[in-house]
Design a protein around this motif. Sequence first.
Motif, PDB file in Angstrom:
ATOM      1  N   ALA A 127       2.378   4.571   5.275  1.00 35.89           N
ATOM      2  CA  ALA A 127       3.729   4.751   5.813  1.00 35.89           C
ATOM      3  C   ALA A 127       3.727   4.578   7.329  1.00 35.89           C
ATOM      4  O   ALA A 127       4.653   3.980   7.890  1.00 35.89           O
ATOM      5  CB  ALA A 127       4.273   6.122   5.434  1.00 35.89           C
ATOM      6  N   GLU A 149      -3.555   8.779   1.948  1.00 35.37           N
ATOM      7  CA  GLU A 149      -3.369   7.353   1.668  1.00 35.37           C
ATOM      8  C   GLU A 149      -1.913   6.938   1.915  1.00 35.37           C
ATOM      9  O   GLU A 149      -1.635   5.928   2.552  1.00 35.37           O
ATOM     10  CB  GLU A 149      -3.762   7.088   0.215  1.00 35.37           C
ATOM     11  N   TYR A 150      -0.982   7.756   1.435  1.00 33.29           N
ATOM     12  CA  TYR A 150       0.442   7.475   1.629  1.00 33.29           C
ATOM     13  C   TYR A 150       0.827   7.570   3.110  1.00 33.29           C
ATOM     14  O   TYR A 150       1.527   6.697   3.633  1.00 33.29           O
ATOM     15  CB  TYR A 150       1.294   8.439   0.801  1.00 33.29           C
ATOM     16  N   SER A 151       0.366   8.604   3.787  1.00 33.08           N
ATOM     17  CA  SER A 151       0.717   8.804   5.204  1.00 33.08           C
ATOM     18  C   SER A 151       0.242   7.654   6.075  1.00 33.08           C
ATOM     19  O   SER A 151       0.967   7.193   6.964  1.00 33.08           O
ATOM     20  CB  SER A 151       0.129  10.114   5.714  1.00 33.08           C
ATOM     21  N   LYS A 192       1.813   6.790  -6.849  1.00 29.25           N
ATOM     22  CA  LYS A 192       0.752   7.685  -7.299  1.00 29.25           C
ATOM     23  C   LYS A 192       1.129   9.148  -7.039  1.00 29.25           C
ATOM     24  O   LYS A 192       0.967   9.998  -7.915  1.00 29.25           O
ATOM     25  CB  LYS A 192      -0.561   7.350  -6.583  1.00 29.25           C
ATOM     26  N   LEU A 193       1.646   9.431  -5.847  1.00 30.63           N
ATOM     27  CA  LEU A 193       2.068  10.804  -5.541  1.00 30.63           C
ATOM     28  C   LEU A 193       3.158  11.258  -6.499  1.00 30.63           C
ATOM     29  O   LEU A 193       3.111  12.384  -7.017  1.00 30.63           O
ATOM     30  CB  LEU A 193       2.581  10.897  -4.100  1.00 30.63           C
ATOM     31  N   ARG A 232       0.833  -1.215   0.000  1.00 28.05           N
ATOM     32  CA  ARG A 232       0.000   0.000   0.000  1.00 28.05           C
ATOM     33  C   ARG A 232       0.865   1.260   0.000  1.00 28.05           C
ATOM     34  O   ARG A 232       0.569   2.219  -0.707  1.00 28.05           O
ATOM     35  CB  ARG A 232      -0.925   0.025   1.221  1.00 28.05           C
ATOM     36  N   GLU A 233       1.946   1.236   0.774  1.00 30.90           N
ATOM     37  CA  GLU A 233       2.835   2.406   0.829  1.00 30.90           C
ATOM     38  C   GLU A 233       3.480   2.647  -0.534  1.00 30.90           C
ATOM     39  O   GLU A 233       3.532   3.778  -1.016  1.00 30.90           O
ATOM     40  CB  GLU A 233       3.908   2.213   1.898  1.00 30.90           C
ATOM     41  N   TRP A 234       3.965   1.590  -1.160  1.00 27.23           N
ATOM     42  CA  TRP A 234       4.631   1.724  -2.452  1.00 27.23           C
ATOM     43  C   TRP A 234       3.666   2.249  -3.513  1.00 27.23           C
ATOM     44  O   TRP A 234       4.003   3.144  -4.284  1.00 27.23           O
ATOM     45  CB  TRP A 234       5.220   0.373  -2.878  1.00 27.23           C
ATOM     46  N   TRP A 288       7.881  13.014  -0.118  1.00 29.71           N
ATOM     47  CA  TRP A 288       6.498  13.156   0.354  1.00 29.71           C
ATOM     48  C   TRP A 288       6.365  12.920   1.853  1.00 29.71           C
ATOM     49  O   TRP A 288       5.308  13.164   2.416  1.00 29.71           O
ATOM     50  CB  TRP A 288       5.570  12.248  -0.449  1.00 29.71           C
ATOM     51  N   ALA A 322       0.867   3.983  -3.059  1.00 28.11           N
ATOM     52  CA  ALA A 322       0.496   5.374  -2.748  1.00 28.11           C
ATOM     53  C   ALA A 322       1.632   6.329  -3.093  1.00 28.11           C
ATOM     54  O   ALA A 322       1.398   7.421  -3.632  1.00 28.11           O
ATOM     55  CB  ALA A 322       0.122   5.491  -1.276  1.00 28.11           C
ATOM     56  N   LEU A 323       2.874   5.939  -2.803  1.00 23.68           N
ATOM     57  CA  LEU A 323       4.013   6.787  -3.120  1.00 23.68           C
ATOM     58  C   LEU A 323       4.182   6.917  -4.633  1.00 23.68           C
ATOM     59  O   LEU A 323       4.468   8.009  -5.145  1.00 23.68           O
ATOM     60  CB  LEU A 323       5.287   6.211  -2.495  1.00 23.68           C
TER      61      LEU A 323
END
Length: 176
Positions: free
Chosen positions: A102, A97-99, A39-40, A32-34, A50, A36-37
């Motif tokens: 992470a 989502e990223y936060s 996408k950012l 999920r972190e990868w 980020w 989301a990152l």
Amino acid sequence: NLFTRVMAYIEWSGTLMNLTKLQEKIREAESREWIALKKLRDEFGKDVNWASSQQVIPILKKFGVEELHKKTKKPTKDVKSIIKHKDRVPLVAALIEYSEAAKDCNAFGRRWLHFIQSDGRVHTRYKQFTAAGRTSCGNLMGNKGEDSAKRFDPFNIHYVETRPFPNVQQIPRKGD
């Protein structure tokens, strides 16, 4: 003082960990972190860290998101502060989502594998009745990561007091 016996029992017994399930949760959080990152980076900037407030706050400002931290009154990218912009600003939704992913990786990720002792359990240390009158637990003494590969030895007081202990009270209450 009856509560002291309960806390001592919990410390001694530890919490049994399902290693397979823990590894699944770690892989899922890292995935999920990868995502989301990625996408950012793809949608809002490849050269931005980020996780850095100094880099993200000016970008949020460009998108019309300018929130102040409740306590410090300084600009923030804190999820609790910016969440009200989630539906209006796609960057905020992606950043949240990223936060969250992470945080799952950092707080409950691979380092938890080091907390599992030879008995298959995670042991912590409780500090009863802090200055606020609450109970806390975790790394009350010593440095994080110190002696994490050694076996848990409750009879060696000096070792026990300096080894890392997780804060099991911060684990989110979820069904899984």
